[in-house]
Design a protein around this motif. Structure first.
Motif, mmCIF file in Angstrom:
data_model
loop_
_atom_site.group_PDB
_atom_site.id
_atom_site.type_symbol
_atom_site.label_atom_id
_atom_site.label_comp_id
_atom_site.label_asym_id
_atom_site.label_seq_id
_atom_site.Cartn_x
_atom_site.Cartn_y
_atom_site.Cartn_z
ATOM 1 N N LEU A 137 0.917 -1.115 0.034
ATOM 2 C CA LEU A 137 -0.029 -0.343 0.026
ATOM 3 C C LEU A 137 0.952 1.344 0.115
ATOM 4 O O LEU A 137 0.325 2.421 0.036
ATOM 5 C CB LEU A 137 -0.908 -0.044 1.219
ATOM 6 C CG LEU A 137 -1.898 -1.128 1.291
ATOM 7 C CD1 LEU A 137 -2.793 -1.027 2.504
ATOM 8 C CD2 LEU A 137 -2.680 -1.244 0.243
ATOM 9 N N GLU A 195 2.359 4.421 -1.172
ATOM 10 C CA GLU A 195 2.217 5.312 -2.033
ATOM 11 C C GLU A 195 3.838 5.994 -2.714
ATOM 12 O O GLU A 195 4.041 6.645 -1.769
ATOM 13 C CB GLU A 195 1.343 6.356 -1.862
ATOM 14 C CG GLU A 195 0.993 7.260 -2.934
ATOM 15 C CD GLU A 195 0.543 6.408 -4.234
ATOM 16 O OE1 GLU A 195 1.275 7.008 -5.244
ATOM 17 O OE2 GLU A 195 -0.242 5.383 -4.222
ATOM 18 N N GLU A 248 -7.433 2.184 -4.645
ATOM 19 C CA GLU A 248 -6.074 2.165 -5.630
ATOM 20 C C GLU A 248 -6.177 3.093 -6.624
ATOM 21 O O GLU A 248 -5.425 3.377 -7.251
ATOM 22 C CB GLU A 248 -5.864 0.456 -6.132
ATOM 23 C CG GLU A 248 -7.014 0.158 -6.946
ATOM 24 C CD GLU A 248 -8.210 -0.590 -6.296
ATOM 25 O OE1 GLU A 248 -8.726 -1.511 -6.680
ATOM 26 O OE2 GLU A 248 -8.408 -0.210 -4.830
ATOM 27 N N GLU A 286 -3.357 5.935 -7.377
ATOM 28 C CA GLU A 286 -2.572 6.258 -8.593
ATOM 29 C C GLU A 286 -2.964 7.417 -9.280
ATOM 30 O O GLU A 286 -1.732 7.977 -9.681
ATOM 31 C CB GLU A 286 -3.043 5.035 -9.455
ATOM 32 C CG GLU A 286 -2.113 4.634 -10.601
ATOM 33 C CD GLU A 286 -0.712 4.064 -10.283
ATOM 34 O OE1 GLU A 286 -0.037 4.495 -11.197
ATOM 35 O OE2 GLU A 286 -1.014 3.219 -9.546
#
Length: 243
Positions: free
Chosen positions: A22, A24, A196, A200
């Motif tokens: 997870l 980022e 998600e 992104e």
């Protein structure tokens, strides 16, 4: 859901295992001042981030070096070849010492024919329009080979892969960030609960400093459920916009 904590020298989490996926990358990499990133199990996300950073800012040598070093350490031969081609294109005839050093470090991972090919261009560098070895991971080349592969791959994605996240990744891989943002924005408006997709899209906004597009998307989201509210707010601070 656990938050991943990033600092300027390392990336850690309170738990190891699946939660590490997870992370980022767009929030961790910019605050890390190391050229060689310690990204452990999320190296694919880091590679994706550095790839579209190079596509967006071709003369950002830090992103080039980080990308090459990451792919070399993880022995990704195909990705490494594309990353080296992009460095040679970005520098053209300049920065010979840097190009030679990156090529030498990469030699154990590269196929012999690719190493020999790039060695021939240490003095002159490469142009985006040169006839280059087949490499779908180069985001700066614009030769005939790269173009035909892109058309073929895009057609395959349209007919086989329907998931918008996978489609966005495919366009990011080729530096088509505007198209990737279009896909993600449309998908989020249709299914705003998919975290998600939010992460992104925020990663691209951050890498490209898309403040105007960020604000427009927030307005379009309106009262829709946003599972990544904290990430959206954090990016607002980074982009220095009022929300």
């Amino acid at each position: 859901m656990e938050l991943i904590v990033c600092n300027s020298t390392n990336t850690t989490s309170q738990k190891s295992g699946p939660e590490e996926s997870l992370v980022e990358a767009s929030f961790c990499i910019p605050v890390n001042n190391r050229l060689q990133l310690d990204v452990s199990s999320w190296h694919d996300k880091a590679a994706d981030y550095l790839t579209f950073a190079v596509a967006r800012f071709p003369h950002d040598l830090c992103s080039h070096v980080r990308r090459i070093s990451l792919l070399q350490r993880h022995k990704n031969e195909a990705g490494l070849q594309g990353a080296l081609i992009d460095l040679f294109i970005a520098l053209q005839g300049k920065g010979r010492q840097l190009r030679e050093r990156m090529l030498t470090v990469s030699k154990p991972v590269l196929r012999e024919e690719n190493y020999v090919f790039l060695s021939k261009f240490l003095d002159t560098g490469l142009s985006a329009l040169d006839a280059l070895p087949s490499s779908r991971y180069s985001v700066l080349s614009k030769g005939v080979t790269g173009t035909s592969q892109l058309v073929q791959r895009s057609h395959t994605q349209d007919t086989v892969i329907q998931d918008p996240l996978a489609q966005a990744h495919d366009h990011i891989e080729y530096g088509q960030l505007d198209i990737a943002m279009d896909i993600l924005e449309s998908a989020i408006l249709e299914t705003p609960s998919r975290q998600e997709l939010h992460l992104e899209l925020l990663g691209i906004y951050r890498a490209t400093n898309e403040a105007d597009r960020y604000l427009a998307m927030r307005e379009r989201l309106g009262p829709n459920i946003n599972p990544s509210h904290d990430a959206w707010m954090e990016l607002a601070g980074y982009l220095r916009v009022d929300v």
